[in-house]
Design an enzyme around this catalytic site. Structure first.
Site, PDB file in Angstrom:
ATOM      1  NE  ARG A   1      18.239  66.938  -0.754  1.00 18.77           N
ATOM      2  CZ  ARG A   1      16.918  66.881  -0.502  1.00 18.77           C
ATOM      3  NH1 ARG A   1      16.448  66.195   0.519  1.00 18.77           N
ATOM      4  NH2 ARG A   1      16.073  67.538  -1.280  1.00 18.77           N
TER       5      ARG A   1
ATOM      6  CG  ASP B   1      38.220  60.406  13.197  1.00 21.33           C
ATOM      7  OD1 ASP B   1      38.409  59.426  12.446  1.00 21.33           O
ATOM      8  OD2 ASP B   1      38.416  61.586  12.844  1.00 21.33           O
TER       9      ASP B   1
ATOM     10  CE  LYS C   1      42.103  61.809   4.872  1.00 17.60           C
ATOM     11  NZ  LYS C   1      41.817  62.303   6.199  1.00 17.60           N
TER      12      LYS C   1
ATOM     13  CE1 TYR D   1      42.700  66.069   8.904  1.00 24.45           C
ATOM     14  CE2 TYR D   1      40.444  66.799   9.233  1.00 24.45           C
ATOM     15  CZ  TYR D   1      41.544  66.653   8.413  1.00 24.45           C
ATOM     16  OH  TYR D   1      41.487  67.088   7.113  1.00 24.45           O
TER      17      TYR D   1
HETATM   18  C1  LIG Z   1      41.137  63.367   6.828  1.00 26.52           C
HETATM   19  C2  LIG Z   1      40.563  63.186   8.171  1.00 26.52           C
HETATM   20  C3  LIG Z   1      39.301  63.707   8.492  1.00 26.52           C
HETATM   21  C4  LIG Z   1      38.498  64.570   7.536  1.00 26.52           C
HETATM   22  O1  LIG Z   1      38.042  63.860   6.427  1.00 26.52           O
HETATM   23  P1  LIG Z   1      37.851  64.488   4.947  1.00 26.52           P
HETATM   24  O2  LIG Z   1      37.435  63.314   4.151  1.00 26.52           O
HETATM   25  O3  LIG Z   1      39.163  65.088   4.542  1.00 26.52           O
HETATM   26  O4  LIG Z   1      36.784  65.534   5.071  1.00 26.52           O
HETATM   27  C5  LIG Z   1      38.801  63.447   9.757  1.00 26.52           C
HETATM   28  N1  LIG Z   1      39.502  62.727  10.668  1.00 26.52           N
HETATM   29  C6  LIG Z   1      40.727  62.226  10.397  1.00 26.52           C
HETATM   30  C7  LIG Z   1      41.442  61.431  11.433  1.00 26.52           C
HETATM   31  C8  LIG Z   1      41.300  62.435   9.149  1.00 26.52           C
HETATM   32  O5  LIG Z   1      42.517  61.948   8.894  1.00 26.52           O
END
Ligand SMILES: *Cc1c(COP(=O)(O)O)cnc(C)c1O
Length: 404
Positions: free
Chosen positions: A59, A185, A210, A112
């Protein structure tokens, strides 16, 4: 691959070199060229406290995760990176490291949906307040800041799903003037196309699910801190340090939403080809955006690479290419649902950023959690994640799905 917070200086190497080599020296004991999957929870100590390479319990740190974290810090040109079990776990850890009850956050009015839900429904219950604003307008962000209370400005650029673009250096100035952090982000642009920490941001978050993972086979997230970033308002974190990375690292271990070794390994494997993939995603998306803009059944196209995009010039300044995400409006809910049900190469699915093309209806799928809020998206909106297939096949598929 020791668990250290010190990195070699990667700033003179190119992006692809950093993605392929940073944190990924051949394994010290075997020479394995790729960091192995250390599928292990605990480590033999040479006498009490005699840790080998700093590893004690997975962890706290695991060598496969360390490799990914070092690589992520290098690609974003940050000080340190932390890998999590999902993008939202990364966001949650970062926000709890930065905010206290009574604190305030400025968030995008096109954030998001999961970010909005986390801020409004989870952190809200712990006494955190927030203001959604159009982050493309730095003056609106400045007006939403509450001096002394606002801990951070959150921005997504380009944003999901409306592809809004916000000025990172301008927002960094606005946030810093008020003693707040700028959090970016960077999921849509990725560090291959945009490096917010070099533009003034204090910290970057990613859903590595992503583009960084890139193959739709792993869920993960990351936080990357800027060199020298400190907690807002001169606060001291739980380790007695003002350094933002120390506070995030403490909470990563204390709350424990870590990336497991196999997930870290898959994500690192994806990262190596990120630069190449983003080139092809951007090229394919550029052609598809032009095709959609000329199509009679499409009312408008949202893509930062199109001269018709309101922040096209800013995007061209801030990004080295425009990425693989496009949204478009069809004029009615019925026609939007019709298009997304008729594609054959584009798969109807949530998520984005994989090698394969996906199509979805944000209002009923990814952004259903913001219906009825200030962040509600139009119900005739279709979002596509353009993959790296042959563009002729993608164009033909959209042509048949749109009809005439
Ligand atoms: C998918 C996404 C998230 C969240 O991420 P997860 O891996 O699904 O928890 C946050 N910000 C953006 C822009 C996203 O497309």
């Amino acid at each position: 691959m020791t668990n250290s917070s010190e990195h070699p200086d990667w700033s003179t190497s190119g992006f692809a070199t950093r993605a392929i080599h940073a944190g990924q020296d051949p394994d010290a004991s075997t020479g394995a060229v790729v960091p192995p999957i250390y599928q292990v929870s605990t480590y033999k100590q040479d006498g009490v406290g005699g840790l080998r390479g700093g590893y004690e319990y997975s962890r706290s740190a695991n060598p496969t995760r360390t490799a990914l974290e070092d690589a992520l810090a290098a690609v974003e040109l940050g000080s340190r990176a932390f890998a999590f079990s999902s993008g939202l776990a990364a966001e949650d850890t970062l926000l709890r490291a930065v905010l206290r009850p009574g604190g305030h956050l400025v968030i995008p009015d096109d954030a998001y949906g999961g970010t909005y839900r986390l801020v409004s429904k989870v952190l809200g219950a712990w006494g955190v307040d927030f203001t959604p604003v159009n982050t493309s307008d730095p003056a609106a962000v400045a007006a939403a800041i509450r001096p002394g209370q606002t801990a951070a400005v959150w921005v997504e650029t380009p944003s999901n799903p409306l592809l809004g673009v916000s000025d990172i250096p301008a927002l960094a100035d606005v946030a810093h003037t008020a003693g707040a952090l700028l959090i970016v982000d960077n999921t849509f642009a990725t560090p291959a196309l945009q490096r917010p920490l070099t533009l003034g941001a204090d910290v970057v978050v990613h859903s590595t699910t992503k583009y960084i993972g890139g193959h739709s086979d792993v869920v993960g997230g990351a936080v990357v801190t800027a060199v020298g970033a400190v907690l807002p308002g001169g606060a001291t974190g739980p380790t007695g340090s003002q350094t933002l990375a120390d506070a995030v690292g403490f909470l990563q271990n204390a709350a424990g939403a870590i990336a497991g070794p196999f997930d870290a390994w898959l994500t690192l494997r994806g990262l190596k080809t990120l630069g190449l993939r983003m080139e092809r995603h951007s090229q394919n998306a550029g052609e598809i955006a032009l095709f959609l803009e000329a199509h009679p059944r499409v009312e408008s196209v949202l893509y930062p690479g199109l001269p018709s995009h309101p922040q096209h010039a800013l995007a061209a300044r801030q990004m080295s290419a425009f990425g693989g995400m496009i949204s478009f409006r069809t004029g009615s809910l019925e026609s939007a649902l019709d298009v997304v049900s008729r594609t054959k190469v584009f798969t109807l699915a949530e998520s984005l950023g994989g090698v394969e093309s996906l199509i979805e209806h944000p209002a009923k799928m990814t952004h259903a959690s913001v219906v009825g809020s200030a962040l509600e998206v139009p119900d005739d909106l279709v979002r596509v994640s353009v993959g790296i297939e042959d563009v002729a096949d993608l164009l033909a598929d959209l042509e048949q799905a749109l009809g005439r």
